[in-house]
Design a protein around this motif. Structure first.
Motif, PDB file in Angstrom:
ATOM      1  N   SER A 192      -5.125  23.686 -28.613  1.00 41.34           N
ATOM      2  CA  SER A 192      -6.428  23.122 -28.240  1.00 41.34           C
ATOM      3  C   SER A 192      -6.200  21.921 -27.341  1.00 41.34           C
TER       4      SER A 192
ATOM      5  N   GLN B  23     -10.641  26.496 -25.409  1.00 42.11           N
ATOM      6  CA  GLN B  23      -9.896  27.754 -25.576  1.00 42.11           C
ATOM      7  C   GLN B  23     -10.764  28.911 -26.068  1.00 42.11           C
TER       8      GLN B  23
ATOM      9  N   VAL C   3      -3.563  29.146 -30.530  1.00 42.38           N
ATOM     10  CA  VAL C   3      -3.767  28.734 -29.140  1.00 42.38           C
ATOM     11  C   VAL C   3      -3.917  27.216 -29.132  1.00 42.38           C
TER      12      VAL C   3
END
Length: 321
Positions: free
Chosen positions: A273, A118, A271
């Motif tokens: 992973s 990411q 975000v």
């Protein structure tokens, strides 16, 4: 294609680096490990075909000298928390750019680079932005040197700073407040990561590519802490925090002398992973489940205790797809 024999590993004395260097040694490669302090790499010195050398990696002349004559370079340098001496941009972006430049000048034909799942130039997290800048810097030289970038999720294994951190918290605190409890991870075993690095060295299908690495199962942060508490036989109250309280917790914790979490870590966890597609096999090896390895190094009291935990895991489900 010329056979790779001489490999220089930068960041080779750490958790992941030690596993990679060991596999390189077993595979018969001649390995040079560059380290700031040779004393910290004693565990590598006795390995066959491994040379441990002190080097200031921020000195281009010294670095160039050590890379001269090498067939391949592996860069594993990375930090999770910034300090006044160690900055994300310097280690994750500037160093890879310099390494790629020196490889081109010294005729090094192969460069393997560790990034992070990411990583993105548009990420809120400075860590993920710096990792993306490092990726871009090495891939920009892909016409001159055969580059492969690896982007793992969190890496677990004996000596990790991931599950062992949770274990220390579980042992001490009766109530655990969890920031970003629904953040998702796809943990991958350090030995699987090492296998991929070594298997990729002379695999032309990996040249010029970025490869996402994850284990066979996805977990939330809360599930991982529950799993560790279960392994250790500790009944703990786990309190999930909302976004606002998560931010306040990270703000306070980053002010502590020992940083367990920072606001940038929190931004990273916004975000997931997680790999776009489940990873079942990596270069002929099936990826290893967390449940198959973690009891061995987290439950260290008695062999019987570890055996009991293994048995009880058979009927438990902690992860989800």
């Amino acid at each position: 294609m010329q056979r790779i024999r001489q490999i220089c590993v930068i960041g080779g004395s750490g958790f992941v680096g030690s596993a990679i260097v060991h596999k390189l040694s077993v595979a018969g490669y001649d390995v040079k490990v560059l380290t700031r302090r040779r004393e910290s790499s004693k565990h590598l010195i006795l390995l066959p075909n491994v040379q441990v050398v002190e080097c200031d990696i921020f000195n281009d002349t010294a670095l160039s000298g050590h890379l001269h004559g090498q067939d391949a370079v592996i860069n594993l340098v990375g930090i999770l928390h910034e300090t006044s001496q160690a900055r994300f941009d310097k280690l994750h972006a500037e160093l890879p750019a310099r390494l790629a430049d020196i490889c081109c000048k010294q005729g090094v034909k192969r460069l393997l680079h560790m990034s992070a799942l990411q990583a993105s130039a548009n990420a809120k997290s400075a860590y993920l932005r710096s990792k993306a800048a490092g990726e871009a810097a090495v891939l920009a030289r892909a016409r001159e040197v055969d580059v492969t970038v690896f982007r793992p999720s969190v890496i677990f294994g004996r000596g990790d700073q991931f599950l062992n951190l949770f274990a220390n918290v579980v042992k001490i605190l009766p109530v655990i407040a969890v920031a970003k409890p629904h953040a998702r991870f796809q943990p991958i075993w350090v030995e699987d990561v090492a296998h991929v690095f070594v298997a990729s060295l002379e695999n032309i299908s990996t040249y010029g590519r970025s490869m996402d690495l994850g284990g066979p199962q996805v977990y939330t942060l809360q599930q991982l802490i529950e799993f560790v508490a279960f392994l250790l036989g500790k009944k703990r109250r786990i309190v999930p925090l909302n976004d606002k309280l998560s931010y306040y917790q990270a703000y306070v914790m980053e002010k502590l002398p020992v940083k367990l979490m920072t606001r940038d870590n929190l931004f990273s966890m916004e975000v997931d992973s997680v790999c776009a597609a489940p990873v079942k096999e990596l270069f002929g090896n099936s990826t290893t489940a967390l449940e198959a390895v973690a009891p061995e190094y987290l439950v260290g009291d008695t062999p019987r205790g570890a055996y009991d935990r293994f048995r009880s895991l058979a009927g438990r489900t902690f992860g989800r797809r």
